[in-house]
Design a protein around this motif. Sequence first.
Motif, PDB file in Angstrom:
ATOM      1  N   PHE A  35      -8.890 -65.922  88.614  1.00 44.11           N
ATOM      2  CA  PHE A  35      -9.331 -64.684  87.979  1.00 44.11           C
ATOM      3  C   PHE A  35      -9.639 -64.917  86.508  1.00 44.11           C
ATOM      4  O   PHE A  35      -9.228 -65.914  85.914  1.00 44.11           O
ATOM      5  N   ASN A  58     -14.029 -54.868  96.035  1.00 36.26           N
ATOM      6  CA  ASN A  58     -13.010 -55.733  96.640  1.00 36.26           C
ATOM      7  C   ASN A  58     -11.597 -55.262  96.357  1.00 36.26           C
ATOM      8  O   ASN A  58     -10.636 -55.985  96.603  1.00 36.26           O
ATOM      9  N   TRP A  67      -6.989 -57.580  98.710  1.00 36.19           N
ATOM     10  CA  TRP A  67      -8.199 -57.939  97.964  1.00 36.19           C
ATOM     11  C   TRP A  67      -9.247 -58.491  98.920  1.00 36.19           C
ATOM     12  O   TRP A  67      -8.940 -59.290  99.802  1.00 36.19           O
ATOM     13  N   ARG A 279     -11.287 -56.078  89.178  1.00 41.41           N
ATOM     14  CA  ARG A 279     -12.677 -55.680  89.398  1.00 41.41           C
ATOM     15  C   ARG A 279     -13.488 -56.909  89.814  1.00 41.41           C
ATOM     16  O   ARG A 279     -13.095 -58.050  89.534  1.00 41.41           O
ATOM     17  N   THR A 280     -14.632 -56.681  90.437  1.00 43.88           N
ATOM     18  CA  THR A 280     -15.547 -57.751  90.808  1.00 43.88           C
ATOM     19  C   THR A 280     -16.802 -57.641  89.951  1.00 43.88           C
ATOM     20  O   THR A 280     -17.432 -56.572  89.897  1.00 43.88           O
ATOM     21  N   THR A 282     -20.527 -57.826  88.936  1.00 49.44           N
ATOM     22  CA  THR A 282     -21.757 -57.719  89.723  1.00 49.44           C
ATOM     23  C   THR A 282     -22.942 -58.449  89.092  1.00 49.44           C
ATOM     24  O   THR A 282     -24.024 -58.489  89.669  1.00 49.44           O
ATOM     25  N   GLY A 295     -19.869 -62.210  90.589  1.00 46.94           N
ATOM     26  CA  GLY A 295     -19.013 -62.377  91.754  1.00 46.94           C
ATOM     27  C   GLY A 295     -17.578 -62.734  91.445  1.00 46.94           C
ATOM     28  O   GLY A 295     -16.727 -62.737  92.343  1.00 46.94           O
ATOM     29  N   GLU A 296     -17.263 -63.013  90.171  1.00 50.42           N
ATOM     30  CA  GLU A 296     -15.902 -63.395  89.797  1.00 50.42           C
ATOM     31  C   GLU A 296     -14.966 -62.187  89.755  1.00 50.42           C
ATOM     32  O   GLU A 296     -15.389 -61.050  89.512  1.00 50.42           O
ATOM     33  N   ARG A 297     -13.691 -62.462  89.993  1.00 51.82           N
ATOM     34  CA  ARG A 297     -12.668 -61.424  89.868  1.00 51.82           C
ATOM     35  C   ARG A 297     -12.205 -61.343  88.418  1.00 51.82           C
ATOM     36  O   ARG A 297     -11.867 -62.344  87.801  1.00 51.82           O
TER      37      ARG A 297
END
Length: 391
Positions: A35, A58, A67, A279-280, A282, A295-297
């Motif tokens: 993360f 997610n 998740w 959060r993800t 976008t 796409g990363e958390r």
Amino acid sequence: MATALDVPLFRPDPYRAYARLREKAPVYRDDECDFWALSRHADVSVAFRDAETFSSRNGNMLDPLLWGPDAAAFASISAIDPPRHTLVRGLVSRAFTRARLARLEPRIAEIANGHLDRALDGGEFDLVAEFTSRLPVDVIGELIGVPAADRAEIWRLECTLVDREDETDAAAAERARSMAVLTRYFADLVVERRRNPRDDLASEVVAAADADGTVTESEVLALLLVLVLAGGETTSGLIANAVDAVWRFPEARDAAYAGIDGWVEETLRFEPPFQFAGRTLTRDLTLHGVEIPEGERVLLLLASANRDGEVFDDPDRFDPTRDTSAKVTFGSGHHHCVGAQLARLEARVALREFSRRVADYEIDGAQAQRAGAAQFRDFTYLPIRVTPRPA
């Protein structure tokens, strides 16, 4: 650039680590847990309001069980974005209107005093087991329609889900079993309320979903699950953290007892029971010179933001008289916590009744035990000795 620090990020004292993050690595990368983390108030505030860039698709939890693309099955409105979020949230938001909560307040006081009657009788007790964990379970149970006889087991299952002291495969399997049991329980409750509606929130949600025609059975079930799971754990933590904070800052006790609202709001800033939200991302984002790929958390460290010295003077001091309006404890924008006002009401009533009946108290800090989950700042054991006020 993102920087590794030689301080454990979350435990045992997350606030020392948060301070170093704000200073040295406001955009922090944890490769082991996969993360990124934002720690400054300005960044966290913007991220909460920018649902297009910081998506909830997610979920908002670190736990692998909660998740991913199927998170909405358990986390409901915490794991979906508008416009679907707006529709599903609407099923329950009317349950937390100011008028309805005002009608609920006398019953909350009655429940609180029932637990205090038993707890104060001996003079020494575990504040969590005897008071702070019992009140929210009873309140949300009554609101939703969970029979009193079932609430102790619901709470036990909740505790299993948030316990992270044991990270073995066996413990993970037990958490999965607990989630399955809770899911079956509320699935049965939905079926029963559709067959025999009552004057409770479960019946209202089922009726509203059926009338809409587009809300799925799984969305109804997930909504009830998240209300119970979030409402019980976080409110218990809020009340326990408030009592503990005044014990650790005795100079604040008079102000806390005299202004219960300030006591609650400062606890929400100083020691929030929910420490961060996931959060993800976008889109690709560059922040403070650090590139975060799409796409990363990303974890929004709201507990760190609430201690940011750029926003709050002397942020590590507990002061019930301060202005806490800039805190981000309940998020903002589309995902502002739907149960925020209920949590405030429960904490306000609990602390009001506690302070009305307790003249003085001591906490055995050496024996107190914090919950194992990094995301939740709560106690599992909080031994307290009280001096009751004369009857």
